[in-house]
Scaffold this motif. Structure first.
Motif, PDB file in Angstrom:
ATOM      1  N   LEU A  51       0.824  -1.201   0.000  1.00 56.40           N
ATOM      2  CA  LEU A  51       0.000   0.000   0.000  1.00 56.40           C
ATOM      3  C   LEU A  51       0.864   1.259   0.000  1.00 56.40           C
ATOM      4  N   LEU A  52       2.107   1.117   0.476  1.00 58.09           N
ATOM      5  CA  LEU A  52       3.067   2.229   0.516  1.00 58.09           C
ATOM      6  C   LEU A  52       4.370   1.774  -0.119  1.00 58.09           C
ATOM      7  N   PHE A  53       5.102   2.751  -0.650  1.00 54.32           N
ATOM      8  CA  PHE A  53       6.457   2.449  -1.102  1.00 54.32           C
ATOM      9  C   PHE A  53       7.399   3.529  -0.592  1.00 54.32           C
ATOM     10  N   ASP A  54       8.661   3.184  -0.526  1.00 60.84           N
ATOM     11  CA  ASP A  54       9.691   4.067   0.020  1.00 60.84           C
ATOM     12  C   ASP A  54      10.363   4.825  -1.111  1.00 60.84           C
ATOM     13  N   TRP A  55      10.268   6.155  -1.057  1.00 57.08           N
ATOM     14  CA  TRP A  55      10.899   7.024  -2.060  1.00 57.08           C
ATOM     15  C   TRP A  55      12.383   7.206  -1.794  1.00 57.08           C
ATOM     16  N   GLY A  56      12.816   6.783  -0.627  1.00 58.23           N
ATOM     17  CA  GLY A  56      14.185   7.053  -0.215  1.00 58.23           C
ATOM     18  C   GLY A  56      14.228   8.250   0.717  1.00 58.23           C
ATOM     19  N   HIS A  57      13.374   9.232   0.484  1.00 58.37           N
ATOM     20  CA  HIS A  57      13.279  10.423   1.345  1.00 58.37           C
ATOM     21  C   HIS A  57      12.072  10.329   2.267  1.00 58.37           C
ATOM     22  N   GLY A  58      11.193   9.406   1.986  1.00 55.30           N
ATOM     23  CA  GLY A  58       9.962   9.245   2.740  1.00 55.30           C
ATOM     24  C   GLY A  58       9.081   8.208   2.067  1.00 55.30           C
ATOM     25  N   LEU A  59       7.884   8.089   2.556  1.00 55.70           N
ATOM     26  CA  LEU A  59       6.943   7.094   2.061  1.00 55.70           C
ATOM     27  C   LEU A  59       5.810   7.760   1.297  1.00 55.70           C
ATOM     28  N   ALA A  60       5.225   7.006   0.371  1.00 54.22           N
ATOM     29  CA  ALA A  60       4.088   7.500  -0.399  1.00 54.22           C
ATOM     30  C   ALA A  60       3.180   6.320  -0.709  1.00 54.22           C
ATOM     31  N   PRO A  61       1.881   6.578  -0.883  1.00 54.10           N
ATOM     32  CA  PRO A  61       0.985   5.497  -1.270  1.00 54.10           C
ATOM     33  C   PRO A  61       1.334   4.970  -2.659  1.00 54.10           C
ATOM     34  N   SER A  62       1.218   3.674  -2.813  1.00 54.27           N
ATOM     35  CA  SER A  62       1.360   3.051  -4.130  1.00 54.27           C
ATOM     36  C   SER A  62       0.026   3.203  -4.867  1.00 54.27           C
ATOM     37  N   ASN A  63      -0.002   2.765  -6.089  1.00 53.20           N
ATOM     38  CA  ASN A  63      -1.257   2.787  -6.832  1.00 53.20           C
ATOM     39  C   ASN A  63      -2.297   1.927  -6.109  1.00 53.20           C
TER      40      ASN A  63
END
Length: 118
Positions: A51-63
């Motif tokens: 449901l989330l993925f790691d951008w490297g700088h923080g997390l964001a919802p996946s599709n």
């Protein structure tokens, strides 16, 4: 620690309301949910469910995370979904998604008169 599906929903709503494309766990802690350990635990569960993925700088919802949010954003749909999950004795991610899809499909058919295959 118990899994709290209301918290998972709340976290998805917070991600969506953010003015940045990603958030950190620290960004998610607030006066409403001050327990950082609980948030970290639920963020980990959300990552395990993709449901989330790691951008490297923080997390964001996946599709998939946004799809789930689109299905459970409406308070009435969320209440029906939670109630049905409790009634059948299962609150797995897959059950939650299937129930929410069913209620969304039902609502679409009521409003449009069209049979919708989701």
């Amino acid at each position: 620690m118990k899994r709290d599906m209301d918290l998972i929903r709340e976290l998805l709503l917070r991600f969506e309301a953010a003015t940045t494309p990603y958030l950190s766990v620290t960004d998610l802690v607030s006066h409403d949910i001050p327990n950082a350990a609980s948030i970290e635990f639920h963020v980990t569960l959300m990552q395990q469910d993709d449901l989330l993925f790691d951008w490297g700088h923080g997390l964001a919802p996946s599709n998939k995370g946004y799809d789930l949010l689109d299905m459970i954003r409406d308070d009435k749909i969320w209440a029906k979904t939670k109630s049905a999950a409790v009634d059948v004795g299962g609150f797995t991610g897959d059950v939650l998604i299937a129930l929410a899809k069913g209620f969304i499909k039902q609502k679409l058919e009521q409003h449009t008169g069209l049979k919708v295959d989701l």
